[in-house]
Design an enzyme around this catalytic site. Structure first.
Site, short mmCIF file in Angstrom:
data_model
loop_
_atom_site.label_atom_id
_atom_site.label_comp_id
_atom_site.label_asym_id
_atom_site.label_seq_id
_atom_site.Cartn_x
_atom_site.Cartn_y
_atom_site.Cartn_z
N ASP A 40 -0.44 -6.37 -8.12
CA ASP A 40 -2.02 -5.84 -8.20
C ASP A 40 -2.76 -6.84 -7.53
OD1 ASP A 40 -4.43 -5.78 -8.89
OD2 ASP A 40 -4.32 -5.01 -11.09
N VAL A 41 -3.38 -6.48 -6.39
CA VAL A 41 -3.88 -7.68 -5.47
C VAL A 41 -5.21 -8.32 -6.14
CG1 VAL A 41 -3.17 -6.72 -3.34
CG2 VAL A 41 -5.46 -5.85 -4.09
N THR B 296 -3.64 11.97 1.90
CA THR B 296 -2.89 11.07 0.82
C THR B 296 -3.48 11.11 -0.35
OG1 THR B 296 -4.43 9.30 1.36
CG2 THR B 296 -2.32 9.74 2.90
N LEU B 297 -2.75 10.34 -1.32
CA LEU B 297 -3.14 10.18 -2.67
C LEU B 297 -4.70 9.84 -2.64
CD1 LEU B 297 -1.80 10.62 -5.30
CD2 LEU B 297 -1.42 8.06 -5.36
N ALA B 298 -5.08 8.97 -1.92
CA ALA B 298 -6.48 8.42 -1.75
C ALA B 298 -7.48 9.22 -1.28
CB ALA B 298 -6.43 6.81 -0.68
N LYS C 72 -15.28 -1.24 3.90
CA LYS C 72 -14.62 -1.31 5.26
C LYS C 72 -15.45 -1.92 6.25
CE LYS C 72 -11.11 1.32 4.22
NZ LYS C 72 -9.67 0.74 3.98
N VAL D 63 -6.50 11.78 6.54
CA VAL D 63 -4.93 12.14 6.32
C VAL D 63 -4.99 12.42 4.64
CG1 VAL D 63 -2.68 11.48 6.40
CG2 VAL D 63 -4.24 10.71 8.15
N GLY E 170 0.75 -1.31 0.06
CA GLY E 170 -0.04 -0.04 -0.07
C GLY E 170 0.83 1.45 -0.13
N SER F 291 1.81 8.19 1.62
CA SER F 291 0.87 6.94 2.14
C SER F 291 1.15 6.70 3.69
CB SER F 291 1.42 5.70 1.34
OG SER F 291 1.28 6.06 -0.07
N TYR G 256 -18.52 8.57 0.85
CA TYR G 256 -17.77 7.13 1.04
C TYR G 256 -18.33 6.11 0.65
CZ TYR G 256 -13.84 4.83 3.31
OH TYR G 256 -12.85 4.05 3.60
P1 NAD Z 1 -2.65 5.84 -0.68
O1 NAD Z 1 -3.31 6.33 -2.24
O2 NAD Z 1 -1.24 6.35 -0.33
O3 NAD Z 1 -2.66 4.38 -0.54
C1 NAD Z 1 -3.78 3.53 -1.13
C2 NAD Z 1 -3.10 2.32 -1.85
O4 NAD Z 1 -3.81 1.31 -2.20
C3 NAD Z 1 -1.82 2.70 -2.79
O5 NAD Z 1 -0.56 2.35 -2.51
C4 NAD Z 1 -2.44 1.94 -3.90
O6 NAD Z 1 -1.40 1.49 -4.95
C5 NAD Z 1 -2.83 0.65 -3.40
N1 NAD Z 1 -3.86 0.08 -4.22
C6 NAD Z 1 -4.97 0.71 -4.95
N2 NAD Z 1 -5.58 -0.42 -5.80
C7 NAD Z 1 -4.66 -1.69 -5.63
C8 NAD Z 1 -4.37 -2.84 -6.20
N3 NAD Z 1 -5.54 -3.33 -7.00
N4 NAD Z 1 -3.47 -3.58 -5.89
C9 NAD Z 1 -2.68 -3.33 -4.92
N5 NAD Z 1 -2.73 -2.05 -4.39
C10 NAD Z 1 -3.74 -1.39 -4.81
O7 NAD Z 1 -3.60 6.31 0.51
P2 NAD Z 1 -3.75 5.93 2.09
O8 NAD Z 1 -4.56 7.10 2.54
O9 NAD Z 1 -2.52 5.87 2.66
O10 NAD Z 1 -4.53 4.56 1.99
C11 NAD Z 1 -4.10 3.42 2.77
C12 NAD Z 1 -5.11 2.84 3.71
O11 NAD Z 1 -5.53 3.96 4.65
C13 NAD Z 1 -6.41 2.59 2.69
O12 NAD Z 1 -7.03 1.33 3.11
C14 NAD Z 1 -7.50 3.60 3.35
O13 NAD Z 1 -8.75 3.10 3.04
C15 NAD Z 1 -7.10 3.80 4.65
N6 NAD Z 1 -7.38 4.93 5.33
C16 NAD Z 1 -7.18 6.34 4.81
C17 NAD Z 1 -7.55 7.33 5.49
C18 NAD Z 1 -7.10 8.86 4.94
O14 NAD Z 1 -7.84 9.58 5.20
N7 NAD Z 1 -6.05 8.89 3.99
C19 NAD Z 1 -8.36 7.21 6.41
C20 NAD Z 1 -8.38 5.98 7.08
C21 NAD Z 1 -8.22 4.97 6.53
C1 IMJ Z 2 -13.05 8.90 0.36
C2 IMJ Z 2 -14.12 9.29 -0.12
C3 IMJ Z 2 -15.00 10.20 0.36
C4 IMJ Z 2 -14.91 10.64 1.69
C5 IMJ Z 2 -13.63 10.34 2.34
C6 IMJ Z 2 -12.65 9.41 1.58
N1 IMJ Z 2 -13.22 10.74 3.47
C7 IMJ Z 2 -12.03 10.11 3.62
C8 IMJ Z 2 -11.80 9.40 2.65
C9 IMJ Z 2 -13.88 11.59 4.65
C10 IMJ Z 2 -11.07 10.31 4.98
C11 IMJ Z 2 -10.33 8.68 2.39
N2 IMJ Z 2 -10.44 7.28 2.75
C12 IMJ Z 2 -10.75 6.88 4.12
C13 IMJ Z 2 -10.29 6.19 1.76
O1 IMJ Z 2 -10.55 5.13 2.05
C14 IMJ Z 2 -10.18 6.51 0.32
C15 IMJ Z 2 -10.34 5.50 -0.46
C16 IMJ Z 2 -10.44 5.65 -1.97
C17 IMJ Z 2 -10.28 6.82 -2.58
C18 IMJ Z 2 -10.14 6.89 -3.95
C19 IMJ Z 2 -10.05 8.11 -4.90
C20 IMJ Z 2 -9.44 7.96 -5.97
C21 IMJ Z 2 -10.21 6.66 -6.98
N3 IMJ Z 2 -10.59 5.87 -6.06
C22 IMJ Z 2 -10.55 5.82 -4.70
N4 IMJ Z 2 -10.83 4.65 -4.00
C23 IMJ Z 2 -10.89 4.53 -2.38
O2 IMJ Z 2 -10.44 6.89 -8.03
#
Ligand code: NAD
Ligand code: IMJ
Length: 256
Positions: free
Chosen positions: A64-65, A194-196, A163, A192, A13, A19, A156
Site C-alpha cells: 500500500d503506497v 479497467t477496474l479504475a 495527474k 480503457v 498497479g 489492468s 475527473y
Molecule cells: P486499475 O484499477 O487496474 O489499476 C489501478 C491500481 O492502483 C490498482 O492496481 C490498485 O490496486 C492501485 N492502487 C490504488 N490505491 C493504491 C494504494 N494505496 N497502494 C498501492 N496501489 C494502489 O486501473 P488502470 O486503469 O489500469 O489504472 C492504472 C493507471 O493508469 C492509473 O494511474 C490510472 O490513472 C491510469 N490511466 C488509466 C486510464 C483508463 O482509462 N483506465 C487512462 C489513463 C490513465
Molecule cells: C475517472 C473519473 C472520471 C472520468 C474518467 C476517469 N475518465 C477516465 C477515467 C474519462 C478515462 C479513468 N482514469 C483515467 C483514472 O485515472 C481513474 C482513477 C480513479 C478511479 C476510481 C474509481 C473508484 C474509486 N476511486 C477511483 N480513484 C481514481 O473509488
C-alpha cells in the site's frame, strides 16, 4: 534475443488481468525482462499472484503506497534478491468516489490529500527507492497519466490535479536523475475499461465520444500502452526523458 533480456522490472498497479499495468507486464515479459509485482492489500493478492506466477515471477509483495514501511520492504527485497533494478512501472491512482462525482470545488482537504498522496507522491517515493537500486547501471521509470491533467474532463476533478502534479513530477525527477542515466517518462493513455474506469458513471459513453473524435477514429487497447511502455523501458528511447507520451489515438491534439 529480446529488447529487455537480463533486465529486472518492478510493477506497481496490477489489480487484475484488465489492468494497464498487466498489459505492460506482458509486453516487458515477452521482451525478456524478469518481473517483480506488488499488490495493494490482501484482497488483491488472489488476483495478482496467479498472474505473476504464470509468467514465472518469484517476487510478489504487498505494498500500500501510503505506507512507508511497505515501500521500504519491497525495495529491500529487490536489493537482496536481484542486487539492482532497471525498470520501475508506476500505474497507481486513487481518489474517493464522491470526489469523482461532486463538483471539484467541494473537494475536502482529506480527499485532496488522499488523491495526491496515492496518485502523485507515491511516484516520488517509489522513484527515490528505485533510483538507489539503479545506481551505476541507469534505468527507466514509467508512470501512467490521463489528459484530464491538461483539459477539464467532467468528474475527473481532483484526479486531474493529481495527474497535473504527476506530470510535473516526471519533469523534476527526470532533471534530478538524468545525470545517473535514469530516465523518467509518463504515458498519457486514452480511456480503457479497467477496474479504475468501471465505477465511473457514463464511462461507456465516454469511450464512444473519444472514439468518434480521435484522429484514428477508435479507442485504444491496453496492449498498445504495453508496447509504448516497452519503447520507454528499452534503449529504443535512450535519449527520451521527462516526456509525456500520448497513447490516445490522437484524441488530445483535436481542438474542434
Ligand atoms: P486499475 O484499477 O487496474 O489499476 C489501478 C491500481 O492502483 C490498482 O492496481 C490498485 O490496486 C492501485 N492502487 C490504488 N490505491 C493504491 C494504494 N494505496 N497502494 C498501492 N496501489 C494502489 O486501473 P488502470 O486503469 O489500469 O489504472 C492504472 C493507471 O493508469 C492509473 O494511474 C490510472 O490513472 C491510469 N490511466 C488509466 C486510464 C483508463 O482509462 N483506465 C487512462 C489513463 C490513465
Ligand atoms: C475517472 C473519473 C472520471 C472520468 C474518467 C476517469 N475518465 C477516465 C477515467 C474519462 C478515462 C479513468 N482514469 C483515467 C483514472 O485515472 C481513474 C482513477 C480513479 C478511479 C476510481 C474509481 C473508484 C474509486 N476511486 C477511483 N480513484 C481514481 O473509488
Amino acid at each position: 534475443m529480446g529488447l529487455l533480456d537480463g533486465k529486472k522490472a518492478v510493477i506497481f498497479g496490477v489489480a487484475n488481468e484488465r489492468s494497464i499495468a498487466w498489459a505492460i507486464s506482458e509486453a516487458l515479459h515477452a521482451a525478456g525482462a524478469e518481473l517483480g509485482f506488488t499488490y495493494a492489500g490482501e484482497m488483491l493478492e488472489k488476483r495478482v499472484r496467479p498472474l505473476a506466477e504464470g509468467i514465472g515471477s518469484k517476487i510478489i509483495l504487498p505494498c500500500d503506497v501510503t505506507k512507508d514501511e511497505e515501500i521500504k520492504h519491497v525495495f529491500q527485497t529487490l536489493k537482496s534478491s536481484w542486487g539492482g533494478l532497471d525498470i520501475l512501472i508506476h500505474a497507481i491512482a486513487f481518489a474517493n468516489k464522491e470526489d469523482l462525482s461532486n463538483p471539484y470545488a467541494q473537494t475536502s482537504r482529506a480527499g485532496f490529500h488522499l488523491a495526491l498522496d496515492v496518485s502523485t507522491y507515491s511516484m516520488v517515493a517509489l522513484t527515490r527507492e528505485a533510483a538507489a537500486l539503479m545506481e551505476g547501471r541507469g534505468g527507466s521509470v514509467i508512470t501512467l497519466t490521463y489528459m484530464g491533467s491538461e483539459k477539464v474532463v467532467p468528474n475527473y476533478n481532483v484526479m486531474g490535479i493529481a495527474k497535473a502534479a504527476l506530470e510535473a513530477s516526471v519533469r523534476y525527477l527526470a532533471y534530478d536523475l538524468g545525470p545517473k542515466n535514469i530516465r523518467v517518462n509518463a504515458i498519457s493513455a486514452g480511456p480503457v475499461k479497467t477496474l479504475a474506469a468501471a465505477g465511473i458513471s457514463g464511462f461507456k459513453d465516454m469511450l464512444h465520444y473519444a472514439a468518434e473524435r480521435a484522429p484514428l477514429k477508435r479507442n485504444i487497447e491496453a496492449e498498445e500502452v504495453g508496447r509504448a511502455a516497452l519503447f520507454l523501458a528499452s534503449d529504443l528511447s535512450a535519449a527520451v526523458t521527462g516526456e509525456v507520451l500520448h497513447v490516445d489515438a490522437g484524441y488530445n491534439i483535436v481542438g474542434m
